[in-house]
Design a protein around this motif. Structure first.
Motif, PDB file in Angstrom:
ATOM      1  N   GLN A  75       0.826  -1.206   0.000  1.00 20.18           N
ATOM      2  CA  GLN A  75       0.000   0.000   0.000  1.00 20.18           C
ATOM      3  C   GLN A  75       0.861   1.257   0.000  1.00 20.18           C
ATOM      4  OE1 GLN A  75      -3.642   0.269  -0.155  1.00 20.18           O
ATOM      5  NE2 GLN A  75      -3.113  -1.756  -0.928  1.00 20.18           N
ATOM      6  N   GLY A  76       1.961   1.240   0.742  1.00 17.40           N
ATOM      7  CA  GLY A  76       2.874   2.386   0.759  1.00 17.40           C
ATOM      8  C   GLY A  76       3.469   2.664  -0.609  1.00 17.40           C
ATOM      9  N   ILE A  77       3.858   1.608  -1.305  1.00 17.30           N
ATOM     10  CA  ILE A  77       4.412   1.770  -2.652  1.00 17.30           C
ATOM     11  C   ILE A  77       3.334   2.264  -3.609  1.00 17.30           C
ATOM     12  CG2 ILE A  77       5.355   0.487  -4.622  1.00 17.30           C
ATOM     13  CD1 ILE A  77       6.820  -1.270  -2.501  1.00 17.30           C
ATOM     14  N   LEU A  78       2.131   1.719  -3.496  1.00 21.41           N
ATOM     15  CA  LEU A  78       1.044   2.152  -4.382  1.00 21.41           C
ATOM     16  C   LEU A  78       0.673   3.612  -4.182  1.00 21.41           C
ATOM     17  CD1 LEU A  78      -1.287  -0.973  -4.308  1.00 21.41           C
ATOM     18  CD2 LEU A  78      -0.070  -0.062  -6.287  1.00 21.41           C
ATOM     19  N   VAL A  79       0.567   4.059  -2.927  1.00 22.20           N
ATOM     20  CA  VAL A  79       0.196   5.466  -2.714  1.00 22.20           C
ATOM     21  C   VAL A  79       1.324   6.400  -3.134  1.00 22.20           C
ATOM     22  CG1 VAL A  79      -1.552   5.019  -0.958  1.00 22.20           C
ATOM     23  CG2 VAL A  79       0.785   5.490  -0.240  1.00 22.20           C
ATOM     24  N   ALA A  80       2.573   5.967  -2.991  1.00 23.21           N
ATOM     25  CA  ALA A  80       3.691   6.790  -3.468  1.00 23.21           C
ATOM     26  C   ALA A  80       3.653   6.888  -4.993  1.00 23.21           C
ATOM     27  CB  ALA A  80       5.024   6.206  -3.004  1.00 23.21           C
ATOM     28  N   GLY A  81       3.369   5.773  -5.652  1.00 18.85           N
ATOM     29  CA  GLY A  81       3.233   5.795  -7.108  1.00 18.85           C
ATOM     30  C   GLY A  81       2.069   6.657  -7.545  1.00 18.85           C
ATOM     31  N   LEU A  82       0.982   6.598  -6.824  1.00 24.54           N
ATOM     32  CA  LEU A  82      -0.181   7.406  -7.132  1.00 24.54           C
ATOM     33  C   LEU A  82       0.126   8.891  -6.979  1.00 24.54           C
ATOM     34  CD1 LEU A  82      -3.148   7.290  -7.935  1.00 24.54           C
ATOM     35  CD2 LEU A  82      -3.731   7.060  -5.527  1.00 24.54           C
ATOM     36  N   SER A  83       0.876   9.258  -5.957  1.00 24.75           N
ATOM     37  CA  SER A  83       1.221  10.674  -5.766  1.00 24.75           C
ATOM     38  C   SER A  83       2.124  11.164  -6.892  1.00 24.75           C
ATOM     39  CB  SER A  83       1.888  10.902  -4.405  1.00 24.75           C
ATOM     40  OG  SER A  83       3.205  10.394  -4.386  1.00 24.75           O
ATOM     41  N   THR A  84       3.037  10.314  -7.348  1.00 28.97           N
ATOM     42  CA  THR A  84       3.901  10.685  -8.471  1.00 28.97           C
ATOM     43  C   THR A  84       3.075  10.813  -9.747  1.00 28.97           C
ATOM     44  OG1 THR A  84       5.765   9.558  -7.440  1.00 28.97           O
ATOM     45  CG2 THR A  84       5.950  10.005  -9.788  1.00 28.97           C
ATOM     46  N   TYR A  85       2.112   9.922  -9.918  1.00 25.11           N
ATOM     47  CA  TYR A  85       1.224   9.986 -11.075  1.00 25.11           C
ATOM     48  C   TYR A  85       0.431  11.294 -11.077  1.00 25.11           C
ATOM     49  CZ  TYR A  85      -2.526   8.811 -14.307  1.00 25.11           C
ATOM     50  OH  TYR A  85      -3.415   8.832 -15.333  1.00 25.11           O
ATOM     51  N   VAL A  86      -0.123  11.666  -9.936  1.00 28.81           N
ATOM     52  CA  VAL A  86      -0.877  12.919  -9.821  1.00 28.81           C
ATOM     53  C   VAL A  86       0.030  14.093 -10.157  1.00 28.81           C
ATOM     54  CG1 VAL A  86      -2.010  14.478  -8.170  1.00 28.81           C
ATOM     55  CG2 VAL A  86      -2.581  12.044  -8.189  1.00 28.81           C
ATOM     56  N   ASN A  87       1.252  14.062  -9.661  1.00 31.71           N
ATOM     57  CA  ASN A  87       2.213  15.120  -9.950  1.00 31.71           C
ATOM     58  C   ASN A  87       2.437  15.242 -11.456  1.00 31.71           C
ATOM     59  OD1 ASN A  87       4.345  16.883 -10.148  1.00 31.71           O
ATOM     60  ND2 ASN A  87       5.680  15.805  -8.762  1.00 31.71           N
ATOM     61  N   GLN A  88       2.628  14.126 -12.130  1.00 29.69           N
ATOM     62  CA  GLN A  88       2.887  14.152 -13.570  1.00 29.69           C
ATOM     63  C   GLN A  88       1.656  14.608 -14.355  1.00 29.69           C
ATOM     64  OE1 GLN A  88       5.850  13.817 -15.223  1.00 29.69           O
ATOM     65  NE2 GLN A  88       6.554  13.968 -13.117  1.00 29.69           N
ATOM     66  N   VAL A  89       0.474  14.207 -13.936  1.00 29.77           N
ATOM     67  CA  VAL A  89      -0.746  14.654 -14.610  1.00 29.77           C
ATOM     68  C   VAL A  89      -0.875  16.169 -14.505  1.00 29.77           C
ATOM     69  CG1 VAL A  89      -3.274  14.621 -14.479  1.00 29.77           C
ATOM     70  CG2 VAL A  89      -1.997  12.484 -14.405  1.00 29.77           C
ATOM     71  N   ILE A  90      -0.621  16.708 -13.326  1.00 29.56           N
ATOM     72  CA  ILE A  90      -0.704  18.159 -13.134  1.00 29.56           C
ATOM     73  C   ILE A  90       0.344  18.868 -13.978  1.00 29.56           C
ATOM     74  CG2 ILE A  90      -0.372  20.008 -11.451  1.00 29.56           C
ATOM     75  CD1 ILE A  90      -1.714  18.115  -9.382  1.00 29.56           C
ATOM     76  N   LYS A  91       1.571  18.353 -13.997  1.00 30.76           N
ATOM     77  CA  LYS A  91       2.628  18.952 -14.817  1.00 30.76           C
ATOM     78  C   LYS A  91       2.262  18.963 -16.292  1.00 30.76           C
ATOM     79  CE  LYS A  91       6.987  18.276 -12.408  1.00 30.76           C
ATOM     80  NZ  LYS A  91       8.240  17.526 -12.426  1.00 30.76           N
ATOM     81  N   GLN A  92       1.788  17.827 -16.786  1.00 30.22           N
ATOM     82  CA  GLN A  92       1.468  17.717 -18.214  1.00 30.22           C
ATOM     83  C   GLN A  92       0.249  18.564 -18.578  1.00 30.22           C
ATOM     84  OE1 GLN A  92       3.534  16.314 -20.362  1.00 30.22           O
ATOM     85  NE2 GLN A  92       4.831  15.761 -18.643  1.00 30.22           N
ATOM     86  N   ALA A  93      -0.709  18.680 -17.667  1.00 33.58           N
ATOM     87  CA  ALA A  93      -1.904  19.464 -17.954  1.00 33.58           C
ATOM     88  C   ALA A  93      -1.605  20.958 -18.026  1.00 33.58           C
ATOM     89  CB  ALA A  93      -2.970  19.195 -16.898  1.00 33.58           C
ATOM     90  N   THR A  94      -0.608  21.400 -17.269  1.00 36.24           N
ATOM     91  CA  THR A  94      -0.274  22.827 -17.260  1.00 36.24           C
ATOM     92  C   THR A  94       0.858  23.173 -18.215  1.00 36.24           C
ATOM     93  OG1 THR A  94       1.219  22.518 -15.373  1.00 36.24           O
ATOM     94  CG2 THR A  94      -1.070  23.096 -14.881  1.00 36.24           C
ATOM     95  N   LYS A  95       1.369  22.172 -18.906  1.00 35.57           N
ATOM     96  CA  LYS A  95       2.491  22.363 -19.816  1.00 35.57           C
ATOM     97  C   LYS A  95       2.013  22.982 -21.119  1.00 35.57           C
ATOM     98  CE  LYS A  95       6.221  19.521 -21.660  1.00 35.57           C
ATOM     99  NZ  LYS A  95       6.681  18.129 -21.778  1.00 35.57           N
ATOM    100  N   GLU A  96       2.707  24.003 -21.555  1.00 38.36           N
ATOM    101  CA  GLU A  96       2.379  24.625 -22.833  1.00 38.36           C
ATOM    102  C   GLU A  96       3.185  23.966 -23.933  1.00 38.36           C
ATOM    103  OE1 GLU A  96       2.573  28.863 -22.925  1.00 38.36           O
ATOM    104  OE2 GLU A  96       1.827  29.032 -20.872  1.00 38.36           O
ATOM    105  N   GLU A  97       2.501  23.665 -25.026  1.00 31.90           N
ATOM    106  CA  GLU A  97       3.200  23.003 -26.137  1.00 31.90           C
ATOM    107  C   GLU A  97       3.411  23.953 -27.277  1.00 31.90           C
ATOM    108  OE1 GLU A  97       1.868  19.105 -27.182  1.00 31.90           O
ATOM    109  OE2 GLU A  97       1.182  18.777 -25.160  1.00 31.90           O
TER     110      GLU A  97
END
Length: 97
Positions: A75-97
């Motif tokens: 569960q600790g590994i999964l929630v850490a992976g989930l937090s990294t995933y959320v971070n990447q989604v936010i980064k990509q959503a705010t990224k200008e292309e």
């Protein structure tokens, strides 16, 4: 993301958000190199999930203790992976292309 969330205990989803904000804080503080933030989040996630799992289980046998430890680590590994995933989604959503 839906696949990951299916494996995380609903009570522990908040830990993913805590880890997200911990990662953002570590990055802004520049306390550690960016490459270590996911490892630190993983360790924090495992510790927090271990506390929750052992606080909520009735560990009467060695098998119960082993299962609780396994659950806490996964569960600790999964929630850490989930937090990294959320971070990447936010980064990509705010990224200008």
């Amino acid at each position: 993301m839906e696949q990951i969330v299916n494996y995380v205990k609903p009570e522990l989803l908040i830990v993913a958000m805590v880890l997200y904000f911990a990662g953002v804080g570590l990055k802004k503080a520049e306390a550690v190199k960016d490459k270590y933030i996911p490892l630190i989040n993983g360790a924090i996630g495992i510790v927090l999930c271990t506390i929750w799992v052992f606080a909520t289980c009735l560990c009467g046998t060695l098998q119960d203790i082993a299962m609780a430890a396994f659950t806490a680590i996964t569960q600790g590994i999964l929630v850490a992976g989930l937090s990294t995933y959320v971070n990447q989604v936010i980064k990509q959503a705010t990224k200008e292309e």
